[in-house]
Design a protein around this motif. Structure first.
Motif, mmCIF file in Angstrom:
data_model
loop_
_atom_site.group_PDB
_atom_site.id
_atom_site.type_symbol
_atom_site.label_atom_id
_atom_site.label_comp_id
_atom_site.label_asym_id
_atom_site.label_seq_id
_atom_site.Cartn_x
_atom_site.Cartn_y
_atom_site.Cartn_z
ATOM 1 N N ASN A 205 -10.128 21.342 21.388
ATOM 2 C CA ASN A 205 -11.437 20.912 21.900
ATOM 3 C C ASN A 205 -11.301 20.040 23.136
ATOM 4 O OD1 ASN A 205 -12.684 22.291 19.864
ATOM 5 N ND2 ASN A 205 -13.092 20.493 18.617
ATOM 6 N N GLY A 206 -10.387 19.080 23.087
ATOM 7 C CA GLY A 206 -10.196 18.186 24.220
ATOM 8 C C GLY A 206 -9.524 18.870 25.395
ATOM 9 N N ILE A 207 -8.548 19.732 25.110
ATOM 10 C CA ILE A 207 -7.810 20.398 26.184
ATOM 11 C C ILE A 207 -8.710 21.390 26.919
ATOM 12 C CG2 ILE A 207 -5.821 21.845 26.720
ATOM 13 C CD1 ILE A 207 -4.548 20.751 24.118
ATOM 14 N N LEU A 208 -9.479 22.174 26.163
ATOM 15 C CA LEU A 208 -10.361 23.178 26.759
ATOM 16 C C LEU A 208 -11.707 22.601 27.191
ATOM 17 C CD1 LEU A 208 -9.657 26.186 24.371
ATOM 18 C CD2 LEU A 208 -8.747 25.799 26.655
ATOM 19 N N GLU A 209 -11.896 21.298 26.945
ATOM 20 C CA GLU A 209 -13.123 20.593 27.319
ATOM 21 C C GLU A 209 -14.358 21.246 26.697
ATOM 22 O OE1 GLU A 209 -12.937 20.400 31.578
ATOM 23 O OE2 GLU A 209 -11.041 19.309 31.523
ATOM 24 N N LEU A 210 -14.314 21.388 25.380
ATOM 25 C CA LEU A 210 -15.430 21.989 24.643
ATOM 26 C C LEU A 210 -16.329 20.873 24.108
ATOM 27 C CD1 LEU A 210 -13.385 24.642 22.632
ATOM 28 C CD2 LEU A 210 -14.601 24.955 24.775
ATOM 29 N N ASN A 211 -17.031 20.206 24.991
ATOM 30 C CA ASN A 211 -17.885 19.079 24.620
ATOM 31 C C ASN A 211 -19.329 19.370 24.990
ATOM 32 O OD1 ASN A 211 -15.530 17.711 23.884
ATOM 33 N ND2 ASN A 211 -15.222 17.010 25.971
ATOM 34 N N ASP A 212 -19.867 20.433 24.474
ATOM 35 C CA ASP A 212 -21.224 20.854 24.807
ATOM 36 C C ASP A 212 -22.209 20.234 23.815
ATOM 37 O OD1 ASP A 212 -23.424 22.113 25.768
ATOM 38 O OD2 ASP A 212 -22.676 24.143 25.497
ATOM 39 N N ASN A 213 -23.146 19.442 24.312
ATOM 40 C CA ASN A 213 -24.121 18.762 23.455
ATOM 41 C C ASN A 213 -25.497 19.417 23.465
ATOM 42 O OD1 ASN A 213 -22.293 16.767 22.696
ATOM 43 N ND2 ASN A 213 -22.730 15.564 24.514
ATOM 44 N N ARG A 214 -25.601 20.623 23.986
ATOM 45 C CA ARG A 214 -26.925 21.242 24.103
ATOM 46 C C ARG A 214 -27.568 21.509 22.746
ATOM 47 N NH1 ARG A 214 -25.733 26.012 28.226
ATOM 48 N NH2 ARG A 214 -23.825 26.006 27.013
ATOM 49 N N VAL A 215 -26.784 21.818 21.726
ATOM 50 C CA VAL A 215 -27.365 22.086 20.406
ATOM 51 C C VAL A 215 -27.980 20.809 19.841
ATOM 52 C CG1 VAL A 215 -26.856 22.823 18.046
ATOM 53 C CG2 VAL A 215 -25.856 24.052 19.971
ATOM 54 N N PHE A 216 -27.340 19.675 20.057
ATOM 55 C CA PHE A 216 -27.915 18.388 19.635
ATOM 56 C C PHE A 216 -29.281 18.169 20.277
ATOM 57 C CE2 PHE A 216 -28.648 14.013 21.028
ATOM 58 C CZ PHE A 216 -28.859 13.398 19.803
ATOM 59 N N TRP A 217 -29.354 18.399 21.577
ATOM 60 C CA TRP A 217 -30.611 18.193 22.282
ATOM 61 C C TRP A 217 -31.671 19.195 21.834
ATOM 62 C CZ3 TRP A 217 -31.420 13.688 24.059
ATOM 63 C CH2 TRP A 217 -30.358 12.920 24.524
ATOM 64 N N LEU A 218 -31.256 20.391 21.471
ATOM 65 C CA LEU A 218 -32.214 21.362 20.928
ATOM 66 C C LEU A 218 -32.789 20.868 19.603
ATOM 67 C CD1 LEU A 218 -30.475 24.758 21.677
ATOM 68 C CD2 LEU A 218 -32.676 23.989 22.544
ATOM 69 N N GLY A 219 -31.961 20.285 18.761
ATOM 70 C CA GLY A 219 -32.434 19.736 17.489
ATOM 71 C C GLY A 219 -33.416 18.604 17.684
ATOM 72 N N LEU A 220 -33.093 17.708 18.607
ATOM 73 C CA LEU A 220 -33.989 16.587 18.888
ATOM 74 C C LEU A 220 -35.315 17.079 19.463
ATOM 75 C CD1 LEU A 220 -34.001 13.486 18.771
ATOM 76 C CD2 LEU A 220 -33.233 13.495 21.145
ATOM 77 N N THR A 221 -35.244 18.018 20.397
ATOM 78 C CA THR A 221 -36.454 18.594 20.986
ATOM 79 C C THR A 221 -37.283 19.310 19.926
ATOM 80 O OG1 THR A 221 -35.307 18.877 23.079
ATOM 81 C CG2 THR A 221 -37.313 20.176 22.767
ATOM 82 N N GLY A 222 -36.615 20.060 19.057
ATOM 83 C CA GLY A 222 -37.317 20.761 17.984
ATOM 84 C C GLY A 222 -38.033 19.807 17.043
ATOM 85 N N GLY A 223 -37.388 18.685 16.726
ATOM 86 C CA GLY A 223 -38.024 17.685 15.862
ATOM 87 C C GLY A 223 -39.273 17.102 16.492
ATOM 88 N N PHE A 224 -39.182 16.734 17.768
ATOM 89 C CA PHE A 224 -40.362 16.197 18.457
ATOM 90 C C PHE A 224 -41.456 17.258 18.590
ATOM 91 C CE2 PHE A 224 -37.454 12.902 20.344
ATOM 92 C CZ PHE A 224 -38.071 11.830 19.706
ATOM 93 N N PHE A 225 -41.059 18.481 18.863
ATOM 94 C CA PHE A 225 -42.032 19.563 18.979
ATOM 95 C C PHE A 225 -42.740 19.790 17.640
ATOM 96 C CE2 PHE A 225 -43.085 24.117 18.677
ATOM 97 C CZ PHE A 225 -43.956 24.224 19.758
ATOM 98 N N GLY A 226 -41.981 19.816 16.545
ATOM 99 C CA GLY A 226 -42.575 20.014 15.211
ATOM 100 C C GLY A 226 -43.545 18.905 14.850
ATOM 101 N N ALA A 227 -43.165 17.667 15.126
ATOM 102 C CA ALA A 227 -44.067 16.541 14.830
ATOM 103 C C ALA A 227 -45.318 16.628 15.685
ATOM 104 C CB ALA A 227 -43.344 15.218 15.078
#
Length: 178
Positions: free
Chosen positions: A47-69
């Protein structure tokens, strides 16, 4: 030997995850930047060597929660405005009564957004990938660890990259056609 325009890359097979991690580090140090690894189980060091640090799924979850509320509260406010019903002397907009539906839709959308977004971001369902053309790639799901250097890498030269992969002590080095 195919020309570089018809190549996806070069793939090398390794016997252990430690060999793959060491080879990936050396490839990164050599200046290769378009690397991908295929393993039968997760190898955390990659993960660190290939730089696999994508946080887009986290932001999708947060956006989905706000959208649902937001959807839940807007729906309930609209219904109470359009069809007012006075039950037991409660207020027209009883926010405490709205909390249950808002919570349920928050959880629902906070789960659906990242699940569907992850599928879209991963390009799934993907029924074909060029590495499937490598004859030994079938072992990627059982007992071999593969490192692929993409042909679109600026440092890629089919002969030099294949020699580099052989110097890394790869069991098999194969050209991967597009």
């Amino acid at each position: 030997m195919p020309d570089n325009s018809a190549l996806y890359g070069i793939i090398g097979a390794f016997k252990s995850p430690e060999e793959l991690v060491a080879a990936t580090r050396l490839a990164k140090q050599e200046g290769y930047c378009h690397l991908d690894a295929f393993t039968p189980f997760p190898v955390e060091e990659l993960n660190g060597i290939l730089e696999l640090n994508d946080n887009r799924v986290f932001w999708l979850g947060l956006t989905g929660g706000f959208f649902g509320a937001g959807v839940a509260l807007a729906m309930q406010v609209y219904v109470n405005f359009d069809y007012p019903l006075n039950v037991g002397g409660r207020a027209q907009y009883a926010w405490s009564a709205f909390a249950v539906v808002a919570f349920e839709l928050t959880v629902l959308f906070a789960a659906l957004f990242p699940a569907l977004g992850m599928l879209a971001l991963n390009g799934l369902p993907k029924l074909y990938h060029p590495v499937f053309n490598a004859p030994s790639f079938g072992r990627a799901s059982s007992d071999r660890f593969f490192l692929c250097i993409g042909a679109h890498d600026p440092s890629f030269d089919s002969a030099k990259t294949a020699e580099f992969m052989r110097n890394l002590k790869a069991d098999a080095v194969e050209l991967v056609p597009e």
